[in-house]
Design a protein around this motif. Structure first.
Motif, short mmCIF file in Angstrom:
data_model
loop_
_atom_site.label_atom_id
_atom_site.label_comp_id
_atom_site.label_asym_id
_atom_site.label_seq_id
_atom_site.Cartn_x
_atom_site.Cartn_y
_atom_site.Cartn_z
N ASN A 1 -5.64 24.66 -3.49
CA ASN A 1 -5.09 25.19 -2.23
C ASN A 1 -3.57 25.31 -2.29
O ASN A 1 -2.89 24.48 -2.90
CB ASN A 1 -5.41 24.25 -1.05
CG ASN A 1 -6.85 24.34 -0.57
OD1 ASN A 1 -7.41 23.34 -0.14
ND2 ASN A 1 -7.44 25.51 -0.64
N VAL B 1 -0.25 26.70 0.62
CA VAL B 1 -0.04 27.14 2.01
C VAL B 1 -0.44 28.62 2.08
O VAL B 1 -0.02 29.42 1.24
CB VAL B 1 1.44 26.94 2.43
CG1 VAL B 1 1.74 27.69 3.73
CG2 VAL B 1 1.73 25.45 2.61
N ASP B 2 -1.28 28.95 3.04
CA ASP B 2 -1.89 30.28 3.11
C ASP B 2 -0.85 31.39 2.93
O ASP B 2 0.21 31.36 3.57
CB ASP B 2 -2.63 30.46 4.45
CG ASP B 2 -3.76 29.45 4.60
OD1 ASP B 2 -3.55 28.27 4.26
OD2 ASP B 2 -4.85 29.84 5.07
N PRO C 1 1.43 19.96 -0.78
CA PRO C 1 2.49 20.23 0.21
C PRO C 1 1.92 20.28 1.62
O PRO C 1 0.75 20.64 1.80
CB PRO C 1 3.00 21.62 -0.19
CG PRO C 1 2.43 21.93 -1.52
CD PRO C 1 1.22 21.08 -1.70
N PHE C 2 2.75 19.96 2.62
CA PHE C 2 2.29 19.96 4.00
C PHE C 2 1.74 21.33 4.38
O PHE C 2 2.37 22.35 4.14
CB PHE C 2 3.44 19.59 4.95
CG PHE C 2 3.03 19.61 6.39
CD1 PHE C 2 2.27 18.58 6.93
CD2 PHE C 2 3.36 20.69 7.20
CE1 PHE C 2 1.86 18.62 8.26
CE2 PHE C 2 2.95 20.74 8.53
CZ PHE C 2 2.21 19.70 9.05
N GLY C 3 0.54 21.32 4.96
CA GLY C 3 -0.08 22.55 5.45
C GLY C 3 -0.94 23.27 4.43
O GLY C 3 -1.57 24.27 4.75
N ALA C 4 -0.98 22.76 3.20
CA ALA C 4 -1.67 23.50 2.12
C ALA C 4 -3.17 23.25 2.08
O ALA C 4 -3.91 24.05 1.50
CB ALA C 4 -1.06 23.15 0.78
N GLY C 5 -3.63 22.15 2.66
CA GLY C 5 -5.05 21.82 2.48
C GLY C 5 -5.21 20.88 1.32
O GLY C 5 -4.31 20.74 0.47
N SER C 6 -6.36 20.23 1.23
CA SER C 6 -6.49 19.06 0.38
C SER C 6 -6.89 19.34 -1.06
O SER C 6 -6.64 18.54 -1.94
CB SER C 6 -7.52 18.12 1.02
OG SER C 6 -8.67 18.86 1.38
N GLY D 1 -4.98 34.10 2.35
CA GLY D 1 -5.72 32.86 2.49
C GLY D 1 -5.04 31.75 1.74
O GLY D 1 -3.90 31.91 1.28
N GLY D 2 -5.75 30.63 1.59
CA GLY D 2 -5.11 29.43 1.09
C GLY D 2 -5.48 29.01 -0.33
O GLY D 2 -5.40 27.83 -0.65
#
Lengths: 324, 294
Positions: free
Chosen positions: A239, A241-242, A230-235, A269-270
């Motif tokens: 991960n 979203v934080d 998802p957008f913003g979650a990290g790769s 955190g994420g």
């Protein structure tokens, strides 16, 4: 007054913890084994929440500069006064000039030294607990050092009853494999079903990274459900979203090693959290050490509440026992 | 259409609500509205209400308040605030100076190249490149080109997660370090996922490092005027406008911090979430107009 001759490996002032500030990122800190801590306070007649010393692995050397009463409860680290063994799980009088030392740790990790009245350090955000990472609370925000002088507070409610030991059934057990009860949830759906089963069926080993911040375990590699992140979650697939991390929550960064977050942990955190250790078991985790084994056992919230009440009842029984 | 949050337990003391899997201004404004509504109820047994980016959690004492009762209250706050046009928010708008490519974060990141995706470039060169910017200067311009919503605080006391108020197609996204650094200087300005942050204290960290802030985030002694009420400055819902400064201004501001008279330049703005979502640029102009008086 108590003078620190040798501080031990990591000795800090702790109480029940700092509550109500989690949203700004302030973890509770506080006694890791809150049950042994509470019993030590009861033994010296202190009010609930008085501050005690938390000793880790290796005991300090302390000189008492006034007559007082102390009690030592928790891990098995035999204490001595002026070279003579003294009982643990029992209130003991000491006199001005007496020196407290400890033998080598036998079982467990953390022990608590309660003194009559409690340790007097400034109350910061409602607590005397030490949060060393940011230097908040406790004795100047840090672990004790040689030459520190501790003062006693007046948090005493009752006269201590000397010569009465806490029976063995109320003292902590140190099993070779600890069953850690957890409520599965949060982002557990991110784990593959097989991996969630493996998480619950593996015998995990405590790694050297086991401290007040958290406990890291090694065992098997676990896998997350592949997805377009998802957008913003990290790769990384582990991960999200934080988000906020509950105290006792378990995350598995990259699926490699599960980490239980404890009293001094980061508050958010994420990484996907997959389960949370029930409140009644956190103090048991705190008495395990590197290379010890643990299993994560899934329970319902009802079971978690049942165990929570059992723990409260145990303390209430100890209190009546000491008042009888 | 109203999406029902996903509710889940965090053991016996936490209830967790996820509003969306992906980050958006919409999700964060929903979090703000719900958690504010919940807070105003002053429920006995609630220990902490922790808003996050697209989720929130509540720590409660189950001896005083049952999980069922709390869940019903959370659902009620969700339904009551679900019409965003009726939600009115107020935010502090804050000028946050940043010295980009400073010597301190540069030293920290150079020591951690073995933990990075691109060992042969700096963090800012790498981030500019993967986000399609021709030069570092263009990239810095994009970083400071629109203000940020403080969408969450935490990790350590006061750390602000900052989400840029800009259309999705212009949002910057960078991965975190392959393995976290063991050292990050205090007040380092970093970026990870879709979030900018400032590290309140020295410590470990996995965000890409671009610069350093002269103003503190955390003041344990509560020496500075902005910290009289709390050890931490950022609050969820704040709007931070990062502004690139020179070494000369950085040093002047650090001297103010040392003397104890540093204060953040700030104002406040009132708005409906819909205004920000439909016209982020117009909203930013209005908010910053109040801040810089132009």
């Amino acid at each position: 007054m108590i003078r620190v001759i040798k501080p031990g490996l990591q000795t800090t002032v702790q109480d029940e913890g700092r509550f109500g500030h989690y949203a700004i990122g302030m973890p509770p800190a506080g006694a890791m084994d809150n049950e042994s801590y509470a019993v030590a306070n009861l033994l010296v007649g202190n009010r609930r929440g008085a501050a005690a010393l938390e000793v880790t692995y290796m005991g300090p050397e302390l000189e008492f500069q006034t007559d007082t009463t102390l009690a030592i409860c928790g891990a098995d680290i035999p204490p001595r006064i002026n070279g003579d063994l003294i009982p643990t799980w029992e209130a003991v009088n000491v006199q001005a000039g007496d020196v407290l030392t400890f033998d080598v740790l036998k079982q467990g990790v953390r022990t608590y030294i309660a003194v009559a009245g409690g340790i007097d350090v400034p109350v910061v955000m409602g607590s005397r607990s030490t949060y060393t990472l940011c230097g908040v609370g406790g004795y100047h925000g840090r672990t004790l050092q040689p030459g520190d002088v501790l003062h006693q507070a007046a948090e005493q409610a009752r006269t201590p009853k000397l010569g009465v030991a806490i029976p063995a059934e109320w003292r902590p057990q140190f099993p070779s494999v600890l069953d850690v009860h957890v409520v599965v949830g949060l982002y557990s759906y991110r784990l593959l079903e097989d991996s969630l089963n493996e998480f619950l069926n593996t015998e995990w080993t405590v790694t050297p990274e086991a401290n007040r911040i958290g406990y890291r375990y090694k065992g098997v590699r676990l896998n997350f459900v592949p997805r377009n992140q998802p957008f913003g979650a990290g790769s990384n697939p582990s991960n999200v979203v934080d988000c906020g991390y509950p105290i006792g929550s378990i995350q598995i960064p990259d699926g490699v090693e599960p980490i239980i977050l404890l009293n001094d942990a980061v508050t958010g955190g994420g990484y996907a959290t997959v389960a949370t250790v029930i409140s009644a078991d956190l103090h048991r985790v705190a008495q395990t050490r590197t290379n010890q084994k643990a299993r994560f056992v899934a329970v319902t919230v009802e079971e978690a509440l049942h165990r929570r009440r059992q723990k409260q009842q145990r303390l209430a029984e100890i209190e009546s026992f000491l008042e009888a | 259409m109203h999406m029902e949050p996903r509710y889940t337990y965090g053991g016996d003391e936490f209830l967790f609500a996820e509003l969306a899997e992906e980050m958006s201004l919409e999700a964060n404004f929903r979090v703000s509205a719900i958690t504010q509504h919940l807070k105003n109820k002053e429920l006995s047994g609630v220990v902490d209400i922790c808003p996050a980016n697209a989720s929130y959690m509540v720590r409660f004492n189950p001896d005083v308040l049952s999980a069922e009762k709390l869940l019903a209250e959370m659902q009620n706050s969700d339904r009551t605030t679900s019409q965003s046009s009726r939600v009115h928010l107020s935010a502090r708008v804050v000028d946050v100076p940043i010295l980009f490519e400073d010597p301190w974060t540069r030293e920290a990141l150079m020591k951690a190249r073995d933990r990075h995706q691109a060992p042969d470039s700096t963090d800012i060169e790498y981030a500019a490149d993967i986000n399609g910017y021709a030069t570092k200067e263009d990239f810095i311009q994009a970083l400071v080109g629109a203000p940020y919503l403080v969408s969450m605080t935490g990790f350590v006391p006061g750390l602000p997660w900052c989400f840029q108020i800009t259309p999705r197609n212009r949002q910057i996204e960078v991965p975190k370090y392959v393995r976290p650094r063991t050292y990050t200087p205090e007040r380092a300005f970093g970026f990870g996922g879709a979030f900018a942050c400032i590290y309140p204290v020295q410590g470990a960290g996995g965000y890409q490092l671009f610069g350093i802030a002269p103003g503190p985030i955390f003041d344990r002694e509560q020496r500075l005027p902005d910290f009289k009420e709390s050890m931490v400055f950022p609050q969820p819902g704040d709007i931070f406008n990062y502004r690139a400064i020179t070494m000369e201004e950085y040093e002047a501001l650090r001297a103010q911090v040392e003397q104890g008279n540093f204060q953040y330049r700030m104002t406040s703005v009132e708005f409906h979430p819909d205004e920000v979502i439909s016209d982020p640029e117009g909203f930013s102009r209005r908010a910053l107009g109040g801040l810089y008086g132009d």
